[in-house]
Design an enzyme around this catalytic site. Structure first.
Site: not given
Length: 757
Positions: A647, A448
């Site tokens: 996350d 990400d």
């Protein structure tokens, strides 16, 4: 302010609320957080769920488990019903006394050692030197041997009987049968020598072998002592973590008085004073004061972080300068430090897939060894040289003793326990042993962007208003709506508005559309805010500001569109700087021939800007959580072994589906509970450290298994006497006992090498 993200780690034992009254709890061997009251398949990995043994907490909250069989858990000390090993506390105490079993075995060893030595000397030199008539010598050896067998060796015989009663043959089955056979034969030869046929006679007498039984007991005690001492070192990492926590806290009473209380008495809502030089007692938030706090124990960053009113404090971090008054928000097992300790303990007690093979082999191995020992006895008795039955007895006992499966059973658990402790010291938390075994095999890493490659603390830049709107009005409406969002970009907009003195309104009907934006009502207007995908769903035309948006994206900013009553009102540019550690981490991963893929909900232009900056060629922008999941699945169908690093909540499905999910410790609790590995520092460089530990640990496990299997493959035939026709070599049961102890010690010692690599 938004509620800060809280770390979450599943508790390492079955809590009362997880138990089904009158029923069974089923869990996944690889994902123990998966629990349900009926059998089935794990939704994460597809493995069949296994029944979990319910546990009722002891008054002191101590859970005891087996180092080799972590599914065995109970609220009191004892022995494992499967392998007979002494159960150990799931979480060691930082100030716990010396292992009680180690003290007991040490006492038994030192008392038995001189008796065994005297019996051995009598057996070797008593008869040749004519020191004593044969009958008297046998009775003296029996007298000296009784304390060794009946007291020093009592724990071994108890475990042997228990293993037979539980139909779970193990190392104690072999030791009990071997030493018991040698002692009972010698006892019969001493008390009733006339019942033996002449084929048992040697040099005109019936030989006794008390020295074999005694020395085997003493050597086994010595081996257990060395093994227990070595195993205690595997809990050093957990004890070091536990030692970080302060013992007391200074609590401010409602009347303003202050007193020091044990940390266990702090409850949520307490106001605590943290003076300069003291550790923060629990997790919470600053109510008064400002200070620099050293968080290196958690983040590894050497520079203290300035904390002021409203900022988060983490328990066990060090207050370096000013005085602080804080509010306790997470205490006891809810603190980040406690959850890290629980995670490390849970990983240490989990079983690696490689261990399943060892368990199966060991289960059949003991039965096979008993059969070989019986066969050895009869073959030597019927075909061997005189005294043939004595040869048969001694060789059969040697087979039982040398073939101890302890080394085989310890081969992988020891490596896992040492590796997880070492990894925790480097800021890498493995949730289970399977993650250690799988991580070394990954060849593709999906990352990400926000919070993984970048700081995850974006700041508001430009605000561009469309015709009919002002920049202040665009910012006011956007920030008012974003008050209900926990997304880092939303936090940046809200903080930017407040920093600029903008007064915010209340939002109604807030709805987060995961991965693409938010919706809601502010001042009676219908608002939609997010990327172009959301605008398309809302039917909002964005062409009027398309050129400005593209320029901002090329500069690396995330562009957020705001629509008011289905009309484009403006753009907000939020930039998130790349972490200082990310370029080095990306370079190291690429050098290791790992394929890097960026997948982010940001616009493709913004994502490519960051990708170009870092040298990541494969970039996917404006992806939803489902798109990340599909990306993982498509790469797996190509034959890739995929790790996913993220996350956020939107990363959770992909983290769970990946072969190895890697969560940033600075992210959300949902992400961390979905992943198998957590990088406490939120630093991608931790992946390379974790991969190196994975490679070293698996190599260590293979070395241990190979040594244990090779040792038994060579030792059993030699003990059975296959070399006798060619070399005249026979293996004494005493030498077999020494070799058995050394084999277990070598496996433990080899595993401990991981601490220093």
């Amino acid at each position: 302010m938004n509620e800060p993200h809280r770390h979450h780690v599943p508790h390492p034992h079955v809590a009362p609320e997880d138990q089904v009254p009158g029923g069974t709890v089923y869990t996944c061997p690889m994902h123990p957080e998966i629990r349900q009251n009926q059998p089935g398949q794990c939704p994460k990995c597809g493995m069949s769920l296994e029944p979990m043994i319910p546990v009722v907490l002891a008054p002191g909250g101590v859970i005891y488990t087996c180092p080799m069989h972590p599914e065995i858990r109970q609220d009191h000390p004892g022995n494992c019903p499967i392998c007979g090993m002494t159960l150990e506390p799931l979480l060691p105490a930082v100030d716990e006394e010396e292992n009680a079993e180690l003290k007991d075995f040490s006492r038994r060893f030192w008392w038995s050692l001189p008796l065994s030595a005297i019996v051995l000397l009598l057996a070797m030199f008593g008869h040749p030197l004519g020191l004593m008539a044969e009958g008297r010598q046998a009775w003296l050896e029996l007298t000296l041997s009784l304390p060794v067998i009946l007291w020093a060796g009592l724990p071994f015989f108890q475990r042997c009987v228990r293993s037979i009663a539980n139909r779970s043959p193990n190392m104690w089955t072999l030791i009990g049968l071997g030493t018991g056979a040698a002692f009972l034969y010698s006892l019969a030869a001493t008390v009733t020598p006339h019942i033996f046929p002449e084929s048992f006679m040697s040099e005109g007498r019936i030989g006794v072998y008390y020295e074999a039984a005694d020395v085997i007991i003493s050597l086994t005690l010595l081996g257990q002592m060395l093994e227990l001492r070595a195993r205690s070192q595997t809990s050093a990492a957990i004890k070091a973590l536990l030692g970080l926590a302060p013992k007391t806290a200074r609590r401010i009473q409602p009347d303003g008085s202050e007193d020091d209380v044990p940390i266990s008495q702090v409850i949520v809502g307490d106001r605590l004073r943290v003076r300069p030089g003291e550790k923060v007692p629990v997790d919470g938030a600053v109510l008064e004061g400002s200070s620099a706090v050293d968080e290196s124990m958690l983040t590894g960053e050497p520079l203290p972080v300035t904390k002021s009113v409203g900022d988060r404090l983490i328990g066990a971090t060090l207050n370096t300068s000013g005085a602080l008054i804080m509010r306790a928000e997470q205490v006891g097992s809810q603190t980040i430090l406690a959850q890290i300790v629980q995670m490390v303990a849970m990983a240490q007690r989990s079983r690696a897939p490689m261990q399943r093979m060892a368990d199966v082999v060991a289960g059949y191995f003991v039965v096979g060894v008993v059969a070989i020992a019986v066969l050895t006895f009869f073959v030597w008795g019927g075909l061997g040289p005189q005294p043939s039955w004595l040869y048969g007895l001694l060789n059969g006992v040697a087979v039982l003793i040398i073939a101890c499966p302890c080394a085989l059973g310890l081969a992988t658990p020891m490596s896992v326990m040492v590796a997880t402790g070492r990894a925790a010291g480097e800021g890498v938390l493995f949730h289970d042993a399977a993650a250690i075994e799988h991580l070394r095999r990954i060849d593709t890493l999906i990352v990400d962007k926000t919070g993984t490659l970048t700081e995850g603390r974006p700041t508001l830049g430009r605000v561009i208003a469309a015709a009919g709107f002002s920049e202040t009005e665009v910012l006011r409406l956007a920030a008012s709506l974003d008050q209900g969002s926990e997304h880092p970009l939303a936090n940046a907009i809200v903080k930017g508005a407040r920093d600029r003195g903008v007064t915010l309104a209340e939002a109604e009907g807030f709805d987060s559309v995961s991965g693409i934006g938010v919706r809601g009502m502010v001042d009676g207007h219908s608002l939609a805010m997010g990327n172009r995908t959301l605008m398309s769903e809302e039917g909002v035309r964005v062409e009027a500001l398309a050129d400005e948006a593209e320029i901002l994206r090329q500069q690396g900013a995330s562009v957020i569109h705001l629509a008011v009553d289905h009309q484009l009102a403006g753009l907000l540019a939020v930039s998130d700087p790349v972490k200082n550690s990310t370029p080095a981490a990306v370079h190291a991963l690429q050098q290791a021939a790992i394929r890097l893929v960026m997948a982010t909900g940001d616009a493709l232009t913004t994502a490519r800007s960051v990708g170009d900056q870092l040298g990541i060629a494969e970039v996917h922008g404006e992806v939803k959580p489902a798109d990340k999941l599909h990306l993982v699945e498509s790469l797996q169908r190509e034959g890739c072994i995929v790790a996913m690093a993220g996350d956020g909540i939107n990363d959770a499905p992909a983290l769970a589906r990946a072969d190895v999910g890697i969560a940033m410790g600075t992210g959300t609790d949902v992400a961390m509970s979905s992943a198998q590995v957590t990088l406490v520092k939120g630093d991608l460089r931790g992946i390379m450290a974790a991969r190196a530990i994975s490679e070293q640990t698996v190599a260590n496990m293979r070395q241990n298994l190979m040594f244990a299997l090779l040792y038994n493959a060579l030792g059993v035939p030699i003990a059975a006497g296959v070399l006798y026709p060619f070399t005249g070599l026979l293996l004494s049961p005493m030498i077999a006992a020494l070799a058995m102890s050394l084999s277990s010690g070598s496996v433990v010692g080899n595993a401990l090498r991981l601490r220093h690599r």
